[in-house]
Design an enzyme around this catalytic site. Structure first.
Site, PDB file in Angstrom:
ATOM      1  CD  GLU A  64      -7.593 -42.360 -31.645  1.00 19.58           C
ATOM      2  OE1 GLU A  64      -8.057 -42.329 -30.492  1.00 19.58           O
ATOM      3  OE2 GLU A  64      -7.935 -41.548 -32.530  1.00 19.58           O
TER       4      GLU A  64
ATOM      5  CG  HIS B 208      -4.822 -34.812 -39.213  1.00 25.32           C
ATOM      6  ND1 HIS B 208      -4.465 -36.124 -39.035  1.00 25.32           N
ATOM      7  CD2 HIS B 208      -6.154 -34.806 -39.468  1.00 25.32           C
ATOM      8  CE1 HIS B 208      -5.529 -36.902 -39.163  1.00 25.32           C
ATOM      9  NE2 HIS B 208      -6.572 -36.136 -39.442  1.00 25.32           N
TER      10      HIS B 208
ATOM     11  N   GLY C 228      -8.706 -34.434 -28.024  1.00 26.84           N
ATOM     12  CA  GLY C 228      -7.877 -33.632 -28.897  1.00 26.84           C
ATOM     13  C   GLY C 228      -8.491 -32.302 -29.268  1.00 26.84           C
ATOM     14  CG  HIS C 229     -11.891 -30.209 -32.183  1.00 25.25           C
ATOM     15  ND1 HIS C 229     -11.361 -29.583 -33.288  1.00 25.25           N
ATOM     16  CD2 HIS C 229     -12.992 -29.494 -31.834  1.00 25.25           C
ATOM     17  CE1 HIS C 229     -12.114 -28.544 -33.606  1.00 25.25           C
ATOM     18  NE2 HIS C 229     -13.106 -28.468 -32.744  1.00 25.25           N
TER      19      HIS C 229
ATOM     20  NE  ARG D 299       2.769 -18.674 -43.175  1.00 21.89           N
ATOM     21  CZ  ARG D 299       2.858 -17.590 -42.393  1.00 21.89           C
ATOM     22  NH1 ARG D 299       2.111 -17.494 -41.300  1.00 21.89           N
ATOM     23  NH2 ARG D 299       3.679 -16.615 -42.693  1.00 21.89           N
TER      24      ARG D 299
ATOM     25  CG  HIS E 169     -15.797 -38.127 -31.411  1.00 24.34           C
ATOM     26  ND1 HIS E 169     -14.916 -38.242 -32.469  1.00 24.34           N
ATOM     27  CD2 HIS E 169     -16.763 -37.304 -31.833  1.00 24.34           C
ATOM     28  CE1 HIS E 169     -15.363 -37.533 -33.494  1.00 24.34           C
ATOM     29  NE2 HIS E 169     -16.488 -36.945 -33.131  1.00 24.34           N
TER      30      HIS E 169
ATOM     31  CB  THR F 102     -13.580 -36.148 -37.112  1.00 21.91           C
ATOM     32  OG1 THR F 102     -13.103 -36.631 -35.836  1.00 21.91           O
ATOM     33  CG2 THR F 102     -15.089 -35.946 -37.034  1.00 21.91           C
TER      34      THR F 102
ATOM     35  CG  HIS G 130      -6.954 -41.025 -36.233  1.00 20.42           C
ATOM     36  ND1 HIS G 130      -8.187 -41.312 -35.694  1.00 20.42           N
ATOM     37  CD2 HIS G 130      -6.923 -41.629 -37.445  1.00 20.42           C
ATOM     38  CE1 HIS G 130      -8.869 -42.052 -36.551  1.00 20.42           C
ATOM     39  NE2 HIS G 130      -8.125 -42.258 -37.620  1.00 20.42           N
TER      40      HIS G 130
ATOM     41  NE  ARG H  86      -9.217 -39.652 -40.537  1.00 21.57           N
ATOM     42  CZ  ARG H  86      -9.419 -39.151 -39.311  1.00 21.57           C
ATOM     43  NH1 ARG H  86      -8.576 -38.235 -38.857  1.00 21.57           N
ATOM     44  NH2 ARG H  86     -10.421 -39.549 -38.571  1.00 21.57           N
TER      45      ARG H  86
END
Length: 237
Positions: free
Chosen positions: A70, A50, A213-214, A18, A190, A100, A43, A45
């Site tokens: 990470e 994110h 996380g997810h 958003r 994971h 991911t 994490h 990137r």
């Protein structure tokens, strides 16, 4: 008790969708800590889709639990970690365009590279962990790099468990036992969730920490963040 580190990437994903600063990543992390989680994982990137590098720098001064960063150890990532000095850095062999994490390190092929990076982090007082598949040879290779820990990549367990294949945990049990013998502590992460975490943690000895996380953030949409964390902590006892 196995420690719970909550990966907050998905909170940053929601914010970034958003624009602006809602939900606020730092506020969310502080709430997660107050709800009982023993660590916060991020994490970042290179494309910052994110967690942003700026988030990492803002999180470090306010966190009171263990901070785990990470990522793939490209120079930009190495510089960020050395600046933030988290409790732990987890090295992940991500392609830059990976949605991911989808594989662990080949610790035999990349041994010298990992040794060099790990040595730099450890000389700066940062605990190191290597993301690895549940493969005996990769565990043996990890032990030769000087790392403190490994993080077992648990997707194959989660997929097998969801199909009723409870033996999918056996390679993780064996690898964790070997890692312990070789002097490595063991993390895992994971696709771990409220559905499978109890079985996994009960089946895998010497499990120091799980990073989730997810699934946790998704479950929190229905249960609420505080209640979800409480459930994980109860199942990890």
């Amino acid at each position: 008790m196995t420690k719970l580190s909550v990966n907050i990437n998905k909170i940053a994903t929601l914010r970034n969708a958003r624009g602006g600063d809602v939900p606020n990543v730092v506020e969310a992390a502080k709430n997660i800590e107050s709800f009982g989680a023993q660590g916060i994982t991020v994490h970042p990137r290179p494309d910052e889709r994110h967690i942003r590098y700026k988030d990492v720098k803002e999180l470090k001064p306010v966190l009171t639990t263990e901070f785990n960063i990470e990522g793939k150890p490209i120079q930009q990532f190495i510089d960020l970690v050395l600046e933030a000095k988290p409790a732990q850095v987890t090295l992940v062999p991500d392609a830059e365009d990976a949605i991911t994490s989808n594989s662990g390190w080949d610790t035999l092929m990349h041994r010298e590279y990992l040794e060099e990076v790990i040595s730099e982090f450890k000389s700066n007082g940062i605990r190191t962990s290597i993301f690895v598949d549940p493969d005996i040879k990769m565990i043996e290779g990890a032990a030769k790099t000087g790392t403190d820990r490994i993080e077992l990549y648990t997707e194959s367990f989660a997929v097998g468990y969801s199909k009723g294949d409870f033996d999918a945990v056996i390679p993780y049990t064996e690898c964790s036992k070997l890692a312990h013998v070789l002097g490595l502590e063991v993390n895992a992460g994971h696709d771990l969730s409220l559905k499978n975490i109890k079985y996994f943690s009960a089946s895998v000895p010497h499990l120091a920490e799980v990073s989730i996380g997810h699934a946790l953030i998704s479950e929190a949409l229905y249960l609420g963040l505080e209640k979800t964390i409480e459930k994980y902590l109860k199942l990890l006892k």
